[in-house]
Design an enzyme around this catalytic site. Structure first.
Site, PDB file in Angstrom:
ATOM      1  N   ARG A 101       0.892  -1.182   0.000  1.00 47.24           N
ATOM      2  CA  ARG A 101       0.000   0.000   0.000  1.00 47.24           C
ATOM      3  C   ARG A 101       0.918   1.217   0.000  1.00 47.24           C
ATOM      4  O   ARG A 101       1.631   1.471   0.982  1.00 47.24           O
ATOM      5  CB  ARG A 101      -0.899  -0.021   1.242  1.00 47.24           C
ATOM      6  CG  ARG A 101      -1.680   1.262   1.423  1.00 47.24           C
ATOM      7  CD  ARG A 101      -2.815   1.137   2.424  1.00 47.24           C
ATOM      8  NE  ARG A 101      -3.902   0.359   1.895  1.00 47.24           N
ATOM      9  CZ  ARG A 101      -5.142   0.340   2.405  1.00 47.24           C
ATOM     10  NH1 ARG A 101      -5.424   1.064   3.474  1.00 47.24           N
ATOM     11  NH2 ARG A 101      -6.087  -0.392   1.860  1.00 47.24           N
ATOM     12  N   GLN A 131     -10.038  -4.381  -3.616  1.00 46.27           N
ATOM     13  CA  GLN A 131     -11.340  -3.882  -3.157  1.00 46.27           C
ATOM     14  C   GLN A 131     -12.402  -4.137  -4.230  1.00 46.27           C
ATOM     15  O   GLN A 131     -13.479  -4.666  -3.945  1.00 46.27           O
ATOM     16  CB  GLN A 131     -11.230  -2.376  -2.877  1.00 46.27           C
ATOM     17  CG  GLN A 131     -12.536  -1.748  -2.431  1.00 46.27           C
ATOM     18  CD  GLN A 131     -12.900  -2.114  -1.008  1.00 46.27           C
ATOM     19  OE1 GLN A 131     -12.090  -1.958  -0.108  1.00 46.27           O
ATOM     20  NE2 GLN A 131     -14.101  -2.610  -0.796  1.00 46.27           N
TER      21      GLN A 131
HETATM   22  N1   CP Z   1     -11.313  -0.677   2.333  1.00 45.82           N
HETATM   23  C1   CP Z   1     -10.040  -0.735   2.738  1.00 45.82           C
HETATM   24  O1   CP Z   1      -9.103  -0.921   1.952  1.00 45.82           O
HETATM   25  O2   CP Z   1      -9.892  -0.613   4.077  1.00 45.82           O
HETATM   26  P1   CP Z   1      -8.522  -0.409   4.843  1.00 45.82           P
HETATM   27  O3   CP Z   1      -8.017   0.963   4.476  1.00 45.82           O
HETATM   28  O4   CP Z   1      -8.881  -0.517   6.303  1.00 45.82           O
HETATM   29  O5   CP Z   1      -7.561  -1.475   4.416  1.00 45.82           O
HETATM   30  N1  NVA Z   2     -10.394   6.290  -1.312  1.00 45.52           N
HETATM   31  C1  NVA Z   2     -10.002   5.827   0.003  1.00 45.52           C
HETATM   32  C2  NVA Z   2     -10.174   4.355   0.095  1.00 45.52           C
HETATM   33  C3  NVA Z   2      -9.824   3.755   1.424  1.00 45.52           C
HETATM   34  C4  NVA Z   2      -9.997   2.279   1.458  1.00 45.52           C
HETATM   35  C5  NVA Z   2      -8.560   6.229   0.265  1.00 45.52           C
HETATM   36  O1  NVA Z   2      -7.724   6.105  -0.638  1.00 45.52           O
HETATM   37  O2  NVA Z   2      -8.266   6.693   1.374  1.00 45.52           O
END
Ligand code: CP
Ligand code: NVA
Length: 306
Positions: A101, A131
């Site tokens: 991430r 997701q």
């Molecule tokens: N929806 C999602 O990716 O949640 P997190 O940010 O908690 O991983």
């Molecule tokens: N659009 C949001 C999604 C989180 C799962 C973000 O990038 O923070």
């Protein structure tokens, strides 16, 4: 070496294969069966932003499949102690898959370019493929045929929206999106979407009521994503007419589902009433992150479901 950096990396057929694996694994899991499809396989997770769902579902899922996982911390010095190509080649000597991430999408692309093990994007500012796969898997559990479904996105044309649009295009789901001026899909993204999915049903509008009309599910996300915290006040104004509330849901069919990737900012992009309504399937979506990712891992690491 196969990676999952964006959904451009997978074909419609491969998504169906992943869903079949996910369904089989989920069904057996509900019966108390945890088949060790990935014994001895090791996953490294490298996260530059917070996470509950992605991180925990990947780690729990890998454990259920008989593999193991480790969260890499600051001590590994990613991007600081050595060049990213050197870092990546060495990490791949130890592990079978890397889940990342990252603040910059290019970082995941760079790691994938040098990796001799699989790389999975666990969210960047550009995309969130895991997701979107979990969400379409969730929708498939709720409808007779995805080809008859319409998913309406209300809000920012962000990372999650991009991945959902591609997933819908590849699975024959009508995707409609309503975003305020300045927060729409870039023309280059729309070009690439139409090129990849020429037959896709796509509605792009500024009117949320038009977007949700006839929708099987209405989906929204936070107005300010991670990394956009400084824009929060401006975005709150710009998105004020894009809240998913009872009035907007009244423009959708009475049995429309409500979806959200979570975490939600209740009272901003969605009201408590909608989040807690009988049609809200947000917890099922979150739970399916794990089942869908097990399918992704089983597919990517070459194990076959029995
Ligand atoms: N929806 C999602 O990716 O949640 P997190 O940010 O908690 O991983
Ligand atoms: N659009 C949001 C999604 C989180 C799962 C973000 O990038 O923070």
């Amino acid at each position: 070496m196969r990676h999952l950096v964006t959904l451009d990396d997978v074909s419609s057929e491969e998504i169906h294969t992943i869903f079949a694996l996910s369904k089989d694994i989920k069904t057996k899991f509900a019966q108390g069966i945890r088949e060790p499809l990935l014994p001895g396989r090791v996953m490294a997770l490298l996260f530059e932003k917070p996470s509950l769902r992605t991180r925990v579902s990947f780690q729990a899922g890998m454990g259920h499949l008989g593999g193991s996982s480790m969260m890499l911390g600051d001590d590994v010095g990613f991007g600081k102690r050595e060049r990213i190509d050197d870092f990546t080649k060495v990490l791949c000597e130890f592990v079978d898959v890397i889940v990342m991430r990252c603040k910059q999408h290019e970082t995941v692309e760079q790691v994938a370019q040098h990796a001799t093990c699989s790389v999975i994007n666990g969210l960047t500012d550009v995309s969130h493929p895991c997701q979107a796969l979990a969400d379409l898997f969730t929708l498939s559990e709720r409808v007779d045929s995805l080809a008859d479904a319409k998913l309406a996105w209300v809000g920012d044309a962000n990372n999650v929206a991009r991945s959902l649009a591609v997933a819908c295009g590849k699975l024959g789901v009508h995707f409609s999106i309503a975003s305020p001026a300045g927060y729409e899909f870039a023309p280059t993204f729309l070009d690439s979407l139409r090129e990849q999915c020429p037959d896709m049903q796509l509605t792009v509008t500024a009117d949320p009521h038009e977007a949700v009309s006839g929708a099987t599910a209405v989906y929204t996300d936070v107005w300010a994503s991670m990394g956009q915290e400084k824009e929060k006040a401006k975005r709150a104004k710009d998105f004020a007419n894009y809240q998913v509330n009872e009035q907007l849901m009244a423009s959708a069919p009475a049995d429309a589902y409500f979806m959200h990737c979570l975490p939600a900012h209740r009272g901003e992009e969605v009201t408590d009433g909608v989040m807690d309504s009988p049609g809200s399937i947000v917890v099922q979506q979150a739970g399916n992150r794990m089942h869908a990712q097990k399918g992704i891992l089983a597919w990517l690491l070459g194990a076959q479901g029995s």
